[in-house]
Design an enzyme around this catalytic site. Structure first.
Site, PDB file in Angstrom:
ATOM      1  N   GLU A 108       0.835  -1.214   0.000  1.00  0.00           N
ATOM      2  CA  GLU A 108       0.000   0.000   0.000  1.00  0.00           C
ATOM      3  C   GLU A 108       0.866   1.260   0.000  1.00  0.00           C
ATOM      4  O   GLU A 108       0.543   2.253  -0.651  1.00  0.00           O
ATOM      5  CB  GLU A 108      -0.958  -0.029   1.196  1.00  0.00           C
ATOM      6  CG  GLU A 108      -2.009  -1.127   1.013  1.00  0.00           C
ATOM      7  CD  GLU A 108      -2.961  -1.259   2.176  1.00  0.00           C
ATOM      8  OE1 GLU A 108      -2.471  -1.506   3.301  1.00  0.00           O
ATOM      9  OE2 GLU A 108      -4.177  -1.118   1.967  1.00  0.00           O
ATOM     10  N   GLU A 128      -3.437  -9.912   3.417  1.00  0.00           N
ATOM     11  CA  GLU A 128      -4.227  -9.677   4.637  1.00  0.00           C
ATOM     12  C   GLU A 128      -5.271 -10.755   4.892  1.00  0.00           C
ATOM     13  O   GLU A 128      -5.518 -11.129   6.043  1.00  0.00           O
ATOM     14  CB  GLU A 128      -4.919  -8.305   4.560  1.00  0.00           C
ATOM     15  CG  GLU A 128      -3.992  -7.114   4.767  1.00  0.00           C
ATOM     16  CD  GLU A 128      -3.390  -6.588   3.467  1.00  0.00           C
ATOM     17  OE1 GLU A 128      -3.373  -7.342   2.464  1.00  0.00           O
ATOM     18  OE2 GLU A 128      -2.938  -5.437   3.448  1.00  0.00           O
TER      19      GLU A 128
HETATM   20  C1  3H9 Z   1      -1.348  -5.335   6.924  1.00  0.00           C
HETATM   21  O1  3H9 Z   1      -0.345  -4.928   6.428  1.00  0.00           O
HETATM   22  C2  3H9 Z   1      -2.602  -4.519   6.989  1.00  0.00           C
HETATM   23  C3  3H9 Z   1      -2.548  -3.328   6.094  1.00  0.00           C
HETATM   24  O2  3H9 Z   1      -3.525  -3.444   5.094  1.00  0.00           O
HETATM   25  C4  3H9 Z   1      -2.634  -2.007   6.796  1.00  0.00           C
HETATM   26  C5  3H9 Z   1      -3.623  -1.825   7.851  1.00  0.00           C
HETATM   27  C6  3H9 Z   1      -3.775  -0.419   8.376  1.00  0.00           C
HETATM   28  N1  3H9 Z   1       4.479  -7.480  11.370  1.00  0.00           N
HETATM   29  O3  3H9 Z   1       8.205 -15.109   8.598  1.00  0.00           O
HETATM   30  P1  3H9 Z   1       9.565 -14.861   9.123  1.00  0.00           P
HETATM   31  C7  3H9 Z   1       8.326 -10.801  11.709  1.00  0.00           C
HETATM   32  S1  3H9 Z   1      -1.394  -6.878   7.628  1.00  0.00           S
HETATM   33  C8  3H9 Z   1       5.249  -7.785  12.400  1.00  0.00           C
HETATM   34  O4  3H9 Z   1      10.117 -15.826  10.089  1.00  0.00           O
HETATM   35  P2  3H9 Z   1      10.652 -15.121   6.458  1.00  0.00           P
HETATM   36  C9  3H9 Z   1       8.054 -12.210  12.147  1.00  0.00           C
HETATM   37  O5  3H9 Z   1       7.143 -12.213  13.224  1.00  0.00           O
HETATM   38  C10 3H9 Z   1       0.222  -7.555   7.346  1.00  0.00           C
HETATM   39  N2  3H9 Z   1       6.217  -8.712  12.337  1.00  0.00           N
HETATM   40  O6  3H9 Z   1      10.643 -14.615   7.948  1.00  0.00           O
HETATM   41  C11 3H9 Z   1       9.437 -12.684  12.514  1.00  0.00           C
HETATM   42  O7  3H9 Z   1       9.730 -12.130  13.785  1.00  0.00           O
HETATM   43  P3  3H9 Z   1      10.756 -12.861  14.784  1.00  0.00           P
HETATM   44  C12 3H9 Z   1       0.400  -8.032   5.970  1.00  0.00           C
HETATM   45  C13 3H9 Z   1       6.399  -9.328  11.186  1.00  0.00           C
HETATM   46  O8  3H9 Z   1      11.885 -14.569   5.861  1.00  0.00           O
HETATM   47  C14 3H9 Z   1      10.313 -11.983  11.477  1.00  0.00           C
HETATM   48  O9  3H9 Z   1       9.534 -10.880  10.984  1.00  0.00           O
HETATM   49  N3  3H9 Z   1       1.661  -8.679   5.812  1.00  0.00           N
HETATM   50  C15 3H9 Z   1       5.623  -9.060  10.062  1.00  0.00           C
HETATM   51  O10 3H9 Z   1      10.386 -16.560   6.407  1.00  0.00           O
HETATM   52  C16 3H9 Z   1      10.714 -12.844  10.328  1.00  0.00           C
HETATM   53  O11 3H9 Z   1       9.542 -13.418   9.769  1.00  0.00           O
HETATM   54  C17 3H9 Z   1       1.831 -10.005   5.941  1.00  0.00           C
HETATM   55  O12 3H9 Z   1       0.906 -10.724   6.178  1.00  0.00           O
HETATM   56  C18 3H9 Z   1       4.617  -8.070  10.185  1.00  0.00           C
HETATM   57  N4  3H9 Z   1       3.821  -7.708   9.151  1.00  0.00           N
HETATM   58  O13 3H9 Z   1       9.381 -14.438   5.764  1.00  0.00           O
HETATM   59  C19 3H9 Z   1       3.229 -10.529   5.732  1.00  0.00           C
HETATM   60  N5  3H9 Z   1       6.027  -9.855   9.054  1.00  0.00           N
HETATM   61  O14 3H9 Z   1      12.070 -12.888  14.068  1.00  0.00           O
HETATM   62  C20 3H9 Z   1       3.604 -11.457   6.842  1.00  0.00           C
HETATM   63  C21 3H9 Z   1       7.041 -10.600   9.537  1.00  0.00           C
HETATM   64  O15 3H9 Z   1      10.733 -11.952  15.954  1.00  0.00           O
HETATM   65  N6  3H9 Z   1       4.959 -11.871   6.779  1.00  0.00           N
HETATM   66  N7  3H9 Z   1       7.277 -10.281  10.823  1.00  0.00           N
HETATM   67  O16 3H9 Z   1      10.182 -14.202  15.048  1.00  0.00           O
HETATM   68  C22 3H9 Z   1       5.455 -12.805   5.948  1.00  0.00           C
HETATM   69  O17 3H9 Z   1       4.762 -13.302   5.085  1.00  0.00           O
HETATM   70  C23 3H9 Z   1       6.861 -13.234   6.130  1.00  0.00           C
HETATM   71  O18 3H9 Z   1       7.248 -12.869   7.422  1.00  0.00           O
HETATM   72  C24 3H9 Z   1       7.914 -12.652   5.143  1.00  0.00           C
HETATM   73  C25 3H9 Z   1       9.326 -13.063   5.588  1.00  0.00           C
HETATM   74  C26 3H9 Z   1       7.613 -13.191   3.742  1.00  0.00           C
HETATM   75  C27 3H9 Z   1       7.839 -11.139   5.125  1.00  0.00           C
END
Ligand code: 3H9
Length: 646
Positions: A108, A128
């Site tokens: 976004e 999301e």
């Molecule tokens: C959203 O954005 C809503 C919007 O429309 C706006 C609303 C107003 N937040 O998965 P990993 C942390 S909703 C906080 O092991 P990888 C994760 O907890 C969101 N933390 O690594 C972990 O922490 P820790 C939409 C996050 O390399 C660390 O990063 N976005 C977030 O296998 C590493 O993560 C998603 O749904 C976050 N958004 O994969 C994306 N994302 O090291 C969700 C990650 O302390 N994330 N962390 O345990 C993913 O799909 C994967 O994490 C990503 C990396 C592909 C990014």
């Protein structure tokens, strides 16, 4: 400073640096707005490039913030939508330079910029819905103006991300470049400001995404469609307001609370007090003992992760059988279009069948997947102790036996650990990592990191009969059988649980796994049974009648040639006879009671497991149930489900 500013000639490069993945917090959003405003005010700046530090652009809004909001810890979501509107108003061209993830709120931000350049391996999407949400900062209004409304609706409804080249093809990007920052700086000299919200939505006919019955029953997917359709009917501002309203409805839904709980729980599981967070061991060769269903799946798991495998069987015939089964699995994936033939061949070639321990000394891990027989396992561990190198992890795939007794068969119990996979092991994401009394914390840490390398989720559990998952499952299945004895219809017992969202009903699971397994164990351990404790009676009787489940085409149900399940009146007669003999009064039992009693059985045992410290935290139990037992993620796992008001 989470947003640093540097200059490349007349271009201001704003770098967002909020490790690990540059997630947007309210403070970060405000700072980003301030830095953009400064660059706009700076007479020497002609254009602005926005990028992320580290491997990712922005992985989205900080998911932990949502928990703070729904638990009442903080007030409302920061109005990221309005902040992005103001950023988009920049009179100087604003270009997003994207590497890695630009997901959710991250995308976004990118589409509120005037142009986008990304590396080929960048990952762009609105995931999301996988958290029970819809985009909340303008994507449902801006995406249709870039990709057309049908594509935008699909992106927001299914949550599947796209890589650089595809993103370019669908209009999400203006350029793909190996070095997106360089390319963005070069682009800055050639373009003027262009607000996405001012672009027209193409006139193409809008085709709404088709939703399955399951997806329709969830709060987020239909709302994602509704929000995107708002872009077709409303002004940009009204569309944003509608999106914000629908976003809030999703945010406070039990489904979203559950999915977010599971997302965070999966990552929390990797943190175990006293266990070092280490990188995955650099394993080049894994040795698997036993080519049965589990051994095959485990061998494929390693081969799929690019690791060479020795698969040990006891005879040529069994080794051939195992390799044929592996071949069949890979060919199945090719036929279903999930894998290219070359990929399947490459993976298959990594698995080498063997009949002895030659080569085991080179293995970084040895996983025993033999029959559930303690003496056999102890013998195998004594043998591998003699051949394994000193650094090897010695893992057992036992689903219930005592790890300490197995470890004691070796001279190095510190290297012995349980890696309990779930069937089919190459598909199911869970590994219960069972720590014995002597297991070295470094081996536990290495196992957790290894699980991630294998594309799995490791959860550390204590050593007790059945560990966490099977111990709870035992109570759940026992309750299901009591319900049948007391009058519940067999199909209602399974139906109540599949309606709830379980992948399979508890009685059908028994038929699939084989009722004879438990029957034989019960026969051996009859003398250990506590007197006066109610035991389920029917499965023993089914086995006595030769009904072992699917393998004999009869168990709780009958099965036809295609393994279709058919209710069998013979079983009802048997159930009635068993109940009569045991003096059980039968009555009508509805699906609500079935669901409540089966869930209560799971949750009560889960609480005992927590009290005993066998599981570290209730989210670990939930992750185990979602990834090992087909518990619906949008219901959060049994412990979260019990906590929420449905
Ligand atoms: C959203 O954005 C809503 C919007 O429309 C706006 C609303 C107003 N937040 O998965 P990993 C942390 S909703 C906080 O092991 P990888 C994760 O907890 C969101 N933390 O690594 C972990 O922490 P820790 C939409 C996050 O390399 C660390 O990063 N976005 C977030 O296998 C590493 O993560 C998603 O749904 C976050 N958004 O994969 C994306 N994302 O090291 C969700 C990650 O302390 N994330 N962390 O345990 C993913 O799909 C994967 O994490 C990503 C990396 C592909 C990014």
């Amino acid at each position: 400073m989470p947003v640093s500013v540097s200059r490349r000639g007349p271009v201001a490069v704003l770098t967002i640096d909020n490790p690990p993945v540059n997630a947007i917090t309210p403070a970060l959003a405000r700072e980003l707005e301030a830095r953009v405003a400064e660059a706009v005010a700076d007479g020497e700046v002609a254009a602005i490039v926005l990028t992320g530090a580290g491997r990712n652009f922005i992985a989205g809004y900080d998911i932990r913030e949502f928990v703070r909001i729904t638990s009442g810890e903080t007030e409302a979501v920061v109005d990221l939508g309005s902040i992005l509107n103001r950023i988009e108003d920049s009179p100087k061209p604003l270009i997003a330079a994207i590497r890695g993830a630009a997901l959710g709120g991250g995308l976004e931000v990118a589409i509120a910029c005037h142009y986008r350049v990304a590396s080929p391996d960048a990952l762009l999407g609105q995931p999301e819905v996988k958290l029970g949400l819809i985009p909340g900062a303008g994507a449902t209004q801006r995406l249709p103006r870039l990709t057309g409304s049908s594509r935008a609706a699909a992106l927001c409804t299914f949550g599947e991300p796209v890589r650089g080249p595809e993103a370019l093809a669908i209009g999400l990007l203006d350029e793909v470049a190996e070095d997106p920052v360089d390319a963005a700086v070069a682009m800055a000299a050639k373009v003027g400001p262009r607000r996405t919200r001012d672009l027209p939505i193409s006139e193409d006919t809008y085709v709404p995404p088709g939703l399955s019955r399951k997806a329709l029953a969830l709060p987020a997917p239909p709302r994602a469609i509704q929000a995107v359709e708002g872009a077709l009917k409303l002004s940009f501002e009204d569309g944003l307001r509608e999106e914000a309203r629908l976003f809030r409805e999703c945010l406070f839904s039990n489904e979203s609370k559950s999915l977010i709980h599971v997302f965070l729980g999966e990552r929390e599981a990797a943190r175990v007090p006293g266990v070092p967070a280490v990188p995955a061991p650099d394993i080049k060769l894994a040795a698997v003992i036993g080519g049965g269903t589990m051994g095959i799946g485990i061998a494929m798991t390693y081969a799929n992760a690019g690791i060479e495998v020795l698969l040990k069987e006891t005879s040529l015939l069994l080794a051939d059988k195992a390799m044929n089964a592996i071949h069949k699995n890979y060919q199945g994936s090719v036929l279903r279009g999930r894998m290219k033939q070359a990929q399947a061949d490459e993976r298959m070639a990594r698995i080498k069948p063997v009949l002895d321990y030659n080569g085991f000394e080179r293995a970084g891990i040895i996983i025993e997947a033999a029959f559930e027989d303690m003496e056999l396992k102890r013998r195998i561990f004594a043998e591998i102790d003699a051949v394994a190198n000193a650094d090897a992890i010695l893992a057992t795939n036992t689903s219930s036996l005592n790890i300490d007794t197995i470890a004691a068969a070796t001279g190095r119990p510190g290297r012995v650990i349980g890696h309990h996979f779930f069937s089919p092991a190459h598909v199911m994401k869970l590994i219960e990592i069972v720590r014995g009394a002597a297991t070295d914390p470094a081996v536990i840490g290495a196992s957790l990191a290894l699980a991630k390398r294998l594309g799995k989720i490791g959860v550390v559990v204590g050593n007790c009969k059945g560990f966490v998952g099977n111990r709870m499952f035992h109570c759940y299945r026992r309750e299901a059988q009591f319900l049948v004895e007391e009058g519940a219809r067999i199909e209602d017992v399974d139906g109540a649980l599949t309606d709830f969202g379980m992948a399979m009903g508890p009685l059908t699971v028994g038929d699939l796994a084989g009722l004879d397994v438990g029957w034989r164990i019960r026969q051996q351990h009859r003398h250990l049974e506590a007197p006066g404790v109610r035991k389920p009676l029917i499965e023993d009787r089914l086995c006595e009648a030769g009904r072992f489940g699917q393998k004999t085409r009869a168990g709780w149900y009958r099965y036809d040639e295609e393994r279709n399940r058919i209710p069998d009146p013979e079983v009802n007669t048997l159930v009635q006879a068993v109940a009569r003999e045991a003096g059980i009064d039968r009555r009508f039992i509805g699906r609500e009671e079935i669901l409540r009693r089966c869930m209560d059985a799971l949750v009560e045992e889960g609480r005992r497991i927590l009290d005993e410290g066998i599981a570290l935290r209730s989210s670990d139990i939930d992750v185990i149930y979602v990834h090992g037992y087909g518990f619906p993620a949008h219901k959060g796992g049994p412990m979260k489900w019990a906590e929420l008001d449905w």
